[in-house]
Scaffold this active site. Sequence first.
Site, short mmCIF file in Angstrom:
data_model
loop_
_atom_site.label_atom_id
_atom_site.label_comp_id
_atom_site.label_asym_id
_atom_site.label_seq_id
_atom_site.Cartn_x
_atom_site.Cartn_y
_atom_site.Cartn_z
N PRO A 114 1.31 -1.25 -0.27
CA PRO A 114 -0.44 0.02 0.12
C PRO A 114 0.78 1.25 -0.06
CG PRO A 114 -0.82 -1.28 1.77
CD PRO A 114 0.95 -2.00 0.94
N GLU A 115 0.83 2.45 -0.74
CA GLU A 115 1.18 3.77 -0.81
C GLU A 115 0.22 4.36 -0.92
OE1 GLU A 115 4.10 4.04 -3.96
OE2 GLU A 115 4.87 1.55 -3.94
#
Length: 266
Positions: free
Chosen positions: A2-3
């Site tokens: 997850p960014e």
Amino acid sequence: MPELPEVETIRRQLAPRLQGRRIQDAHSHESEKFTPARDAIGTTIQALSRKGKYLITSLDDGWELIIHLGMTGSLALAPEVTDDPYIRAWWQLNGDEVLVYRDVRRFGRIRCVSAGQYDTIPTLAAQGPDALSPDFTAEGFYQALRKSRRRIPTQLLSQRPVAGVGNIYGTEALWIAGIHPAKRQISRAAAAKLHTALVQVLEAGLADGGTTLRDYRNADGEQGSHQHALACYGRSGQPCLRCSVPLQHRTYDARTLTFCPQCQPR
DNA sequence: CGCAGCGCCTGAAGGC
DNA sequence: TGCCTTCAGGCGCTGC
């Protein structure tokens, strides 16, 4: 992994469903990375916001529950907790729903702090403006990059010049801006190009509901679709979509960077 | 204070 | 088939 686009997708899904909910009970994996989840018992959730890749749950007693998803973390609302061995924490909410935190590799972490007191979360305390906030400006970005002699990708991953960028979107932005990943200093014009490219790729990722290469799922358990739009990340050996020269990859500072030797000259 | 290096984690994939 | 090694990488910590 997850960014910003993945974390923001989850935030948008959960925010309206968590607001006003009371945390009746909480459990966690016996690791100090996750045990602070229990500190939120008895509070009511006021809001769910985000700074970079950190989710910030504002509680009604002046505290905040900070959640980082690490590499493989996910959050979801469920009717009840299951026997999934990778659930690291869960919060029982009023209305018979459970907020479930799952993280196979345990790179994520959970903290409970007095609102705004981030001195025990060094990356959050030192991170730059969120990449999709108005505070992220080309000139500020250029000045921040000038302060360090580290390679540009390493600076991006440090979250200091800008918050929310990881290796996937950073790789894409460097390709768009035509910047070689070994560079340590770039011109004001190049920084402006990279600034524009970062905003562009992060907004595109967000519009696609994030990038699912393997683990990422949103709060409804669905995959993102931006993996189909990646032009550079994971495409080493395949032709550059601009100039057809085969993309290459090299390891810089323990990170795999893919780039085009033609479009991203050293 | 900046930064290099290491450790944390596990499943997938590749080599033999 | 099965065992072993390597790889993925965000972030915290340590020590220079």
